[in-house]
Scaffold this active site. Structure first.
Site, PDB file in Angstrom:
ATOM      1  N   SER A   1      -0.414  -9.964 -42.224  1.00 13.35           N
ATOM      2  CA  SER A   1      -0.993 -11.302 -42.072  1.00 13.35           C
ATOM      3  C   SER A   1      -0.340 -11.995 -40.882  1.00 13.35           C
ATOM      4  O   SER A   1       0.878 -12.205 -40.871  1.00 13.35           O
ATOM      5  CB  SER A   1      -0.745 -12.126 -43.337  1.00 13.35           C
ATOM      6  OG  SER A   1      -0.890 -13.499 -43.024  1.00 13.35           O
TER       7      SER A   1
ATOM      8  N   HIS B   1      -4.958  -9.165 -41.328  1.00 14.78           N
ATOM      9  CA  HIS B   1      -5.337 -10.221 -42.272  1.00 14.78           C
ATOM     10  C   HIS B   1      -5.194 -11.581 -41.585  1.00 14.78           C
ATOM     11  O   HIS B   1      -4.148 -11.900 -41.026  1.00 14.78           O
ATOM     12  CB  HIS B   1      -4.419 -10.133 -43.492  1.00 14.78           C
ATOM     13  CG  HIS B   1      -4.741 -11.080 -44.601  1.00 14.78           C
ATOM     14  ND1 HIS B   1      -5.695 -10.815 -45.559  1.00 14.78           N
ATOM     15  CD2 HIS B   1      -4.212 -12.287 -44.921  1.00 14.78           C
ATOM     16  CE1 HIS B   1      -5.742 -11.820 -46.422  1.00 14.78           C
ATOM     17  NE2 HIS B   1      -4.862 -12.741 -46.052  1.00 14.78           N
TER      18      HIS B   1
ATOM     19  N   ASP C   1      -5.545 -15.678 -42.039  1.00 11.53           N
ATOM     20  CA  ASP C   1      -5.572 -16.746 -43.036  1.00 11.53           C
ATOM     21  C   ASP C   1      -6.142 -18.034 -42.451  1.00 11.53           C
ATOM     22  O   ASP C   1      -5.535 -18.642 -41.568  1.00 11.53           O
ATOM     23  CB  ASP C   1      -4.153 -16.999 -43.553  1.00 11.53           C
ATOM     24  CG  ASP C   1      -3.670 -15.849 -44.417  1.00 11.53           C
ATOM     25  OD1 ASP C   1      -4.325 -15.577 -45.436  1.00 11.53           O
ATOM     26  OD2 ASP C   1      -2.656 -15.224 -44.053  1.00 11.53           O
TER      27      ASP C   1
ATOM     28  N   MET D   1      -7.173 -21.824 -43.129  1.00 11.23           N
ATOM     29  CA  MET D   1      -6.887 -22.928 -44.067  1.00 11.23           C
ATOM     30  C   MET D   1      -7.407 -24.243 -43.499  1.00 11.23           C
ATOM     31  O   MET D   1      -7.313 -24.471 -42.287  1.00 11.23           O
ATOM     32  CB  MET D   1      -5.380 -23.045 -44.296  1.00 11.23           C
ATOM     33  CG  MET D   1      -4.731 -21.744 -44.726  1.00 11.23           C
ATOM     34  SD  MET D   1      -2.989 -21.987 -45.122  1.00 11.23           S
ATOM     35  CE  MET D   1      -2.470 -20.286 -45.375  1.00 11.23           C
TER      36      MET D   1
ATOM     37  N   HIS E   1      -9.504 -14.238 -44.611  1.00  4.66           N
ATOM     38  CA  HIS E   1      -9.284 -14.866 -45.925  1.00  4.66           C
ATOM     39  C   HIS E   1      -9.537 -16.363 -45.773  1.00  4.66           C
ATOM     40  O   HIS E   1      -8.730 -17.074 -45.183  1.00  4.66           O
ATOM     41  CB  HIS E   1      -7.843 -14.547 -46.342  1.00  4.66           C
ATOM     42  CG  HIS E   1      -7.384 -15.220 -47.597  1.00  4.66           C
ATOM     43  ND1 HIS E   1      -6.053 -15.237 -47.991  1.00  4.66           N
ATOM     44  CD2 HIS E   1      -8.055 -15.896 -48.565  1.00  4.66           C
ATOM     45  CE1 HIS E   1      -5.938 -15.889 -49.125  1.00  4.66           C
ATOM     46  NE2 HIS E   1      -7.137 -16.317 -49.493  1.00  4.66           N
TER      47      HIS E   1
ATOM     48  N   MET F   1      -9.544 -19.933 -46.957  1.00  5.31           N
ATOM     49  CA  MET F   1      -9.008 -20.878 -47.939  1.00  5.31           C
ATOM     50  C   MET F   1      -9.563 -22.243 -47.556  1.00  5.31           C
ATOM     51  O   MET F   1      -8.834 -23.141 -47.122  1.00  5.31           O
ATOM     52  CB  MET F   1      -7.468 -20.853 -47.887  1.00  5.31           C
ATOM     53  CG  MET F   1      -6.887 -19.620 -48.552  1.00  5.31           C
ATOM     54  SD  MET F   1      -5.187 -19.278 -48.033  1.00  5.31           S
ATOM     55  CE  MET F   1      -5.524 -18.319 -46.568  1.00  5.31           C
TER      56      MET F   1
ATOM     57  N   MET G   1      -4.366 -13.383 -55.532  1.00  6.03           N
ATOM     58  CA  MET G   1      -3.260 -14.148 -54.942  1.00  6.03           C
ATOM     59  C   MET G   1      -2.022 -13.981 -55.831  1.00  6.03           C
ATOM     60  O   MET G   1      -2.068 -14.291 -57.029  1.00  6.03           O
ATOM     61  CB  MET G   1      -3.597 -15.634 -54.848  1.00  6.03           C
ATOM     62  CG  MET G   1      -4.618 -16.019 -53.799  1.00  6.03           C
ATOM     63  SD  MET G   1      -4.334 -15.364 -52.140  1.00  6.03           S
ATOM     64  CE  MET G   1      -2.736 -16.076 -51.722  1.00  6.03           C
TER      65      MET G   1
ATOM     66  N   ASP H   1      -2.090 -10.407 -52.207  1.00  5.34           N
ATOM     67  CA  ASP H   1      -1.651 -11.249 -51.097  1.00  5.34           C
ATOM     68  C   ASP H   1      -0.642 -12.285 -51.586  1.00  5.34           C
ATOM     69  O   ASP H   1      -0.968 -13.120 -52.428  1.00  5.34           O
ATOM     70  CB  ASP H   1      -2.905 -11.949 -50.528  1.00  5.34           C
ATOM     71  CG  ASP H   1      -2.623 -12.818 -49.312  1.00  5.34           C
ATOM     72  OD1 ASP H   1      -1.480 -12.840 -48.826  1.00  5.34           O
ATOM     73  OD2 ASP H   1      -3.585 -13.482 -48.853  1.00  5.34           O
TER      74      ASP H   1
HETATM   75  C1  DX5 Z   1      -0.954 -17.427 -48.224  1.00  6.50           C
HETATM   76  C2  DX5 Z   1      -1.721 -16.446 -47.400  1.00  6.50           C
HETATM   77  C3  DX5 Z   1      -1.028 -15.170 -47.182  1.00  6.50           C
HETATM   78  C4  DX5 Z   1       0.282 -15.267 -46.447  1.00  6.50           C
HETATM   79  C5  DX5 Z   1       1.173 -14.272 -47.076  1.00  6.50           C
HETATM   80  O1  DX5 Z   1      -1.781 -18.483 -48.571  1.00  6.50           O
HETATM   81  O2  DX5 Z   1      -2.975 -16.142 -48.001  1.00  6.50           O
HETATM   82  O3  DX5 Z   1      -1.878 -14.200 -46.556  1.00  6.50           O
HETATM   83  O4  DX5 Z   1       0.212 -15.001 -45.071  1.00  6.50           O
HETATM   84  O5  DX5 Z   1       2.440 -14.433 -46.562  1.00  6.50           O
HETATM   85  P1  DX5 Z   1       3.691 -13.745 -47.257  1.00  6.50           P
HETATM   86  O6  DX5 Z   1       3.455 -12.270 -47.178  1.00  6.50           O
HETATM   87  O7  DX5 Z   1       4.819 -14.219 -46.419  1.00  6.50           O
HETATM   88  O8  DX5 Z   1       3.741 -14.229 -48.673  1.00  6.50           O
HETATM   89 ZN    ZN Z   2      -4.137 -14.441 -47.101  1.00  7.19          ZN
END
Ligand code: DX5
Ligand code: ZN
Length: 228
Positions: free
Chosen positions: A8, A33, A35, A37, A66, A68, A137, A175
């Protein structure tokens, strides 16, 4: 079973994403990956389609986006055009989940549904059969570097069993807080795609960290095969 590692980029240096992706590739990453947000569904704000487009220019690895965010429907086409290969949406943020998943598939992408730690496995009963993957998650979404929630191991196993009952071979992705200490355990429970941010980009050597995670994950795979 094939275990895939999905670094990620959330924990990478955003001013040098090309270098981060290249390190992950050299370490044997299978996916990247990403993320996304929005500051509404989750407290943090990250990136959008322009960054996905830039990443797609520097890697041939599939981009696992992903979301969010609220109103995911509004952005699906933009992420598809930007070069996403997989898009996952949160069950908790997506009121018309079947429509959204169908739309992702119509755009020619792999569609996944994400469950937060407090969301029960049963919400997949009606939608599980049409999914290309399920994302569990193992932290509350919003930030990298949080501690793995141990209960997630049983949740992965329960989702794998539910998908098997439906006759679905869709892989389970996990994740949050994944590192070499828990990779084998989640794979043994049925996880096939492991996302890791800080365990890879929070280290001095992301190439080595990607390799180490792959090896740790692979050591969990035979245990699952033994249990069928
Ligand atoms: C959190 C994200 C993850 C994040 C994971 O909301 O969806 O993908 O990057 O990071 P680590 O591996 O550090 O928990
Ligand atoms: Zn993620």
């Amino acid at each position: 079973m094939t275990v895939r590692v999905a670094p990620s980029i959330l924990s990478a240096d955003f001013a040098a994403l090309g270098d981060a992706v290249s390190a992950a590739e050299r370490g044997g990453a299978d996916l990247i990956h990403v993320d996304v947000m929005d500051g509404h569904f989750v407290p943090n704000i990250t990136i959008g389609p322009p960054v996905v487009r830039a990443l797609s220019r520097v890697t041939s690895l599939p981009l696992d986006v992903h979301l969010m965010i609220e109103n995911a429907d509004r952005y699906l086409e933009a992420f598809a055009e930007a070069g996403a290969s997989m898009i996952s949406v949160h069950q908790e943020a997506t009121p018309h989940l079947h429509r959204t998943v169908s739309r992702i598939k119509e755009l020619g992408l792999r569609a996944g549904v994400v469950l937060n730690p407090a969301t029960p496995v049963g919400v997949l009963e009606e939608i599980g059969g049409v999914l290309d993957f399920v994302l569990v998650m193992s932290v509350n979404p919003g930030f990298g570097g949080q501690a793995f929630i141990p209960r997630s191991v049983e949740k992965v196993a329960a989702i794998r069993a539910l998908l098997d009952r439906m006759g679905s071979g869709a892989p389970v992705e996990i994740d949050g807080g994944i590192d070499v200490s828990n990779a084998a355990r989640v794979v043994a429970a049925g996880a096939e795609i492991l996302v890791a941010g800080s365990a890879i980009f929070g280290t001095a050597d992301p190439v080595h960290a990607t390799r180490a995670l792959r090896e740790a994950a692979a050591s969990g795979a035979p245990a699952r095969a033994r249990h069928g």
